[in-house]
Enzyme design. Structure first.
Site, PDB file in Angstrom:
ATOM      1  N   CYS A   1       0.813  -1.217   0.000  1.00 32.18           N
ATOM      2  CA  CYS A   1       0.000   0.000   0.000  1.00 32.18           C
ATOM      3  C   CYS A   1       0.841   1.258   0.000  1.00 32.18           C
ATOM      4  O   CYS A   1       0.338   2.329  -0.301  1.00 32.18           O
ATOM      5  CB  CYS A   1      -0.881   0.063   1.236  1.00 32.18           C
ATOM      6  SG  CYS A   1      -2.038  -1.274   1.336  1.00 32.18           S
TER       7      CYS A   1
ATOM      8  N   CYS B   1      -3.881   9.325   5.678  1.00 33.35           N
ATOM      9  CA  CYS B   1      -2.864   9.110   6.708  1.00 33.35           C
ATOM     10  C   CYS B   1      -3.495   9.173   8.096  1.00 33.35           C
ATOM     11  O   CYS B   1      -3.134   8.416   8.994  1.00 33.35           O
ATOM     12  CB  CYS B   1      -1.760  10.159   6.610  1.00 33.35           C
ATOM     13  SG  CYS B   1      -0.850  10.073   5.065  1.00 33.35           S
TER      14      CYS B   1
ATOM     15  N   ASP C   1       1.994   2.655   2.662  1.00 30.13           N
ATOM     16  CA  ASP C   1       2.133   3.141   4.023  1.00 30.13           C
ATOM     17  C   ASP C   1       1.579   2.121   5.009  1.00 30.13           C
ATOM     18  O   ASP C   1       0.695   1.335   4.688  1.00 30.13           O
ATOM     19  CB  ASP C   1       1.565   4.541   4.242  1.00 30.13           C
ATOM     20  CG  ASP C   1       0.152   4.705   3.725  1.00 30.13           C
ATOM     21  OD1 ASP C   1      -0.510   3.684   3.523  1.00 30.13           O
ATOM     22  OD2 ASP C   1      -0.270   5.857   3.562  1.00 30.13           O
TER      23      ASP C   1
ATOM     24  N   CYS D   1       4.846   8.495   4.097  1.00 28.03           N
ATOM     25  CA  CYS D   1       5.258   9.848   3.776  1.00 28.03           C
ATOM     26  C   CYS D   1       5.252  10.704   5.033  1.00 28.03           C
ATOM     27  O   CYS D   1       4.922  10.251   6.124  1.00 28.03           O
ATOM     28  CB  CYS D   1       4.323  10.434   2.737  1.00 28.03           C
ATOM     29  SG  CYS D   1       2.639  10.568   3.345  1.00 28.03           S
TER      30      CYS D   1
END
Ligand SMILES: Cc1ncc(COP(=O)(O)O)c(C=O)c1O
Ligand code: FES
Lengths: 282, 389
Positions: free
Chosen positions: A35, A106, A37, A62
């Site tokens: 994925c 995120c 992350d 990130c």
């Protein structure tokens, strides 16, 4: 270039609570290398008060993924499990002074890891993978479940497929799941169109109906799976109960092509449409 | 502090000599090159001179084989849509899986309109599969469009062989040479290209101007119509200052190919690459290292994500690019690395450094000094680094 707030940059550059708690009372994991992350959250919980006494994280991702994880650990420390479980992705984003829309996933990842860690504690401490429950996966590229999409749509009042992609990543790669996402949006936002299904047996269908039926199974059942390996399948021709399929992308030239055709594509078409179907490689 | 610019495949600095050459054509010699008066008409000479300079860089046989466009994207689109228009009976186009979106997306558009498009694969080093091309090309193929050098890895493709195969089957051959121009010698006649695209800003010219080489005799249907300019092949009042700019940039690029600049860039690139490999474990060079443009290195740092590396490099004013753009819209690692089957644990952490002859040893030394602790820091946070096999 992203417009990150100073808070995001601070938590990215000086992440708080990095690492793993030894003998953690709860371990939640979400995401994977595929994925792009992933987050592993460990928590120490006071058994009597159920207060989270410590939290640590490890993140692959990130700057905003790292910042969200760091902020999450700060937010949960000192809270009871009950209080912590009410933290939403928007709370995490707000605490960071906001995230770019494309990066909201995120913060969602933080919320999911927390959810898994709490469940892990309740289940005696053995690590819990967020997406481990039996649920319907909508986006196969990013392994996003129907439940996760519904939750994101409700919590954040999402209106469009693009919104859903920003918040959950679903739909962000091959895009094949966008139709399904739209259906979920329609359902949650109260505009479900009626399903039309034909009950005619396969052998009595017209050519056009056969093509549509095979295409539907290809699209819903077969391509999403092949897609995970970077491949896909195209319907080339069809006559009687024979269906000619061409494997494309990573699947074409794969040593297992014949097995894919017979064991997977043929079997799926037989299950979904008719036992008599024979699939040939075009 | 001045930036350390290692992102020359994204764009380059427009050289001051180029800007200087362009300046008179904004406010002083602003006339229309098509006008009947000397004031405007004399600008025709400036355009002719630029066309000659551009033709020289790619060794075109005739200057009028150069058409000026607004950018390489326009050049690419023009060729692909021309192929579709000019050969209505041929419904097959071949390209590669690792093209720039400026080729891939028009191809996908044609695919959606009923064209058959094949995307030739590459191997793990990013090398083009000539055998697959031979097996897929047929009499229905109107155009083969394959890039000369890859923008992400710098890998150079066997353009001459590809052109021969295309011609043997009656197809025309186009190459997107955006990343080759100014970096390696280009000779359209030797390789047998029918069409070739370049963009000035990739070889120290201005942004927003490109060129398309169309071999005399190659069937071409214009994309922009509505004027006689460029011999009716690209309508629109000529952008004189920018055309002068691309001409000057082409002339300077031609010089750099022979004055040792290219060797200097390659030496710095190799120093950077070797230094990184020596100092940092779990790295992987992506691309065909035997066959690369001299300025590019694409390096994967295992188990961490590219954007966070770039953010730290940014603190030292180091500019580079990442192969994985972490927006929700494209969390997939780059299609180029995916086509090369770079494992996910490496694909997400890839950084492209692309140099120019303006870079210095001191800059490379700084990167080599600052990068290892950045990687170490990010790996300390990564849940995967400790678990690696
Ligand atoms: C290989 C390649 N082709 C085409 C382009 C498009 O160039 P422009 O944006 O100038 O049209 C680029 C620029 O990134 C490129 O690298
Ligand atoms: S983007 Fe959702 S299945 Fe591919």
């Amino acid at each position: 270039m992203w417009d990150y707030t100073d808070k995001v940059m601070d938590h990215f550059k000086n992440p708080r609570n990095v690492g793993t708690i030894e003998n953690a009372d709860g371990t939640g994991q979400v995401g994977s290398l595929i994925c792009g992350d992933a987050l592993r959250l460990t928590i120490k919980v006071n058994k009597e008060t159920e207060v989270i006494e410590d939290a640590k994280f490890e993140t692959f991702g990130c700057a905003s993924a790292i910042a969200s994880s760091s902020m999450l650990t700060e937010m949960v420390k000192g809270k009871t499990l009950e209080e912590a479980s009410r933290i939403t992705n928007q709370d995490i984003a707000d605490a960071l002074g906001n995230l770019p829309a494309e990066k909201m996933h995120c913060s969602v990842m933080g919320m999911e890891a927390l959810d898994a860690a709490i469940r892990s504690y309740r289940q005696g401490g053995k690590p819990v993978e967020f997406e481990q429950q039996e649920e319907k996966i909508i986006c196969h590229c990013f392994n996003v479940s129907e439940e996760a999409i519904i939750k994101a749509v409700r919590l954040n009042h999402l209106k469009t497929v693009e919104d859903v992609t920003h918040f959950t990543k679903a739909g962000g790669a091959c895009g094949r799941c966008k139709g399904e996402i739209q259906k979920i949006l329609d359902k949650v936002n109260g505009a479900a169109p009626a399903e039309i299904t034909s009950q005619k047996p396969y052998s009595e269908k017209t050519i056009v109906e056969k093509i549509k039926a095979v295409e539907k199974v290809l699209e819903e059942e077969i391509r999403p799976k092949l897609n995970r390996d970077g491949g896909s399948a195209e319907l080339v021709d069809l006559a009687g109960s024979t269906v000619k399929i061409r494997l494309v992308g990573m699947c074409s030239g794969c040593v297992n092509a014949q097995a894919t055709i017979k064991n997977f594509i043929e079997k799926t078409l037989q299950e979904k449409l008719d036992k008599s179907i024979i699939v040939e490689q075009a | 502090m001045k930036e350390i610019y290692l992102d020359n495949n994204a764009t380059t600095r427009c050289y001051p000599q180029v800007v200087e050459a362009m300046m008179p054509y904004f406010s002083d010699k602003y006339g229309n090159a098509s006008s009947m008066h000397t004031f405007g008409g004399q600008n025709r000479h400036a355009i002719d001179a630029a066309r000659h300079q551009m033709a020289a860089l790619i060794h075109a046989a005739y200057d009028d084989e150069i058409i000026f466009t607004s950018c390489a994207t326009e050049s690419n689109d023009a060729v692909l849509f021309s192929a579709a228009e000019a050969f209505p009976d041929k419904k097959h186009i071949i390209t590669s899986a690792v093209e720039h979106p400026a080729v891939l997306e028009p191809c996908r558009l044609l695919e959606s309109r009923g064209w058959r498009i094949d995307f030739i694969r590459v191997d793990e080093q990013g090398r083009f599969d000539l055998e697959e091309l031979k097996s897929l090309i047929d009499e229905d193929t109107s155009l083969v469009s394959v890039m000369w050098a890859n923008n992400e890895t710098g890998t150079i493709f066997p353009i001459k062989e590809i052109a021969q195969i295309a011609h043997a089957h009656g197809a025309l051959f186009h190459t997107d040479a955006v990343q080759a121009a100014g970096k390696i010698p280009i000779d359209v006649q030797k390789v047998g290209a029918d069409f070739l695209s370049v963009s000035a800003h990739k070889f120290h010219g201005p942004k927003g101007i490109g060129a398309l080489y169309v071999r005399r005799g190659a069937r071409f249907v214009p994309y922009l119509v509505g004027g006689h300019q460029e011999k009716h092949r690209r309508a629109g009042t000529e952008n004189v200052p920018y055309i002068v700019g691309i001409g000057k940039a082409a002339e300077l690029a031609q010089k750099r190919l022979t004055d040792g600049s290219v060797q200097k860039i390659a030496a710095l690139r190799d120093k950077l690459e070797k230094g990184i490999v020596a100092a940092i474990p779990d790295v992987k060079i992506n691309g065909d290292v035997q066959n690369r443009v001299p300025n590019t290195t694409n390096i994967s740092f295992g188990y961490i994500e590219g954007e966070s590396i770039l953010m730290y490099l940014n603190d030292f004013h180091v500019c580079a690019s990442s192969g994985s753009a972490c927006t929700s819209g494209s969390l997939e690692p780059s299609h180029v690395l995916r086509a090369m089957k770079v494992p996910f644990e490496f694909a997400h952490g890839s950084i492209r450094f692309s140099l120019s002859d303006e870079n210095t040893e001191a800059e490379i030394d700084l990167v080599l000094k600052e990068l290892p602790p950045i990687i170490e820091r990010l790996r300390a946070i990564s849940p995967f680094y400790k678990q690696r096999s």
